[in-house]
Scaffold this motif. Sequence first.
Motif: not given
Length: 157
Positions: A29-41, A101-116
């Motif tokens: 749960d303490s992995v809440h930034t890209a840097a911390l996630a990268a370190e954990a992975l 926020i912090g857990g938003v996946s690129p897919i699986g939203h209630p309606a399509p979201v324009p994605t870049y």
Amino acid sequence: MTTEHPTITRFRDEHARRGGTGEVVILPDSVHTAALAAEALGCEVGAIANSLLFDAGGRPVLILTSGAHRVDTAKVAADIGVERLKRATPEFVREHTGQVIGGVSPIGHPAPVPTYLDPWLRRHEVVWAAAGHPAAVFSTTVDELLALTEATEIDVA
């Protein structure tokens, strides 16, 4: 026995429905930034695909960017033809993604979201993105991420 958070289960179902092949990993749960996630992975911070939801005049816009990048919102707004991109409120994020926020996946939203998608992610053979919860990520490739999300590649910085 611990039960999985419902947003992770919804992500897994949508990921499988779309033919995703990556592995879902639950991080501390303490992995809440890209840097911390990268370190954990054990990967570079640039291999973390941040899912950033912006508010474009009341309409959601999702930008998948390298953890090593900042989004130039004025440049991206001009490039995609919207007046302005502003940081989304937590309520706006939850309304348009069903996630926090912090857990938003690129897919699986209630309606399509324009994605870049930030082409800088191509510098990595494997990228990691949120899987519907701040402690969950999944592995993928940029080509698979493009296929899963139907995103448009756009320089974001």
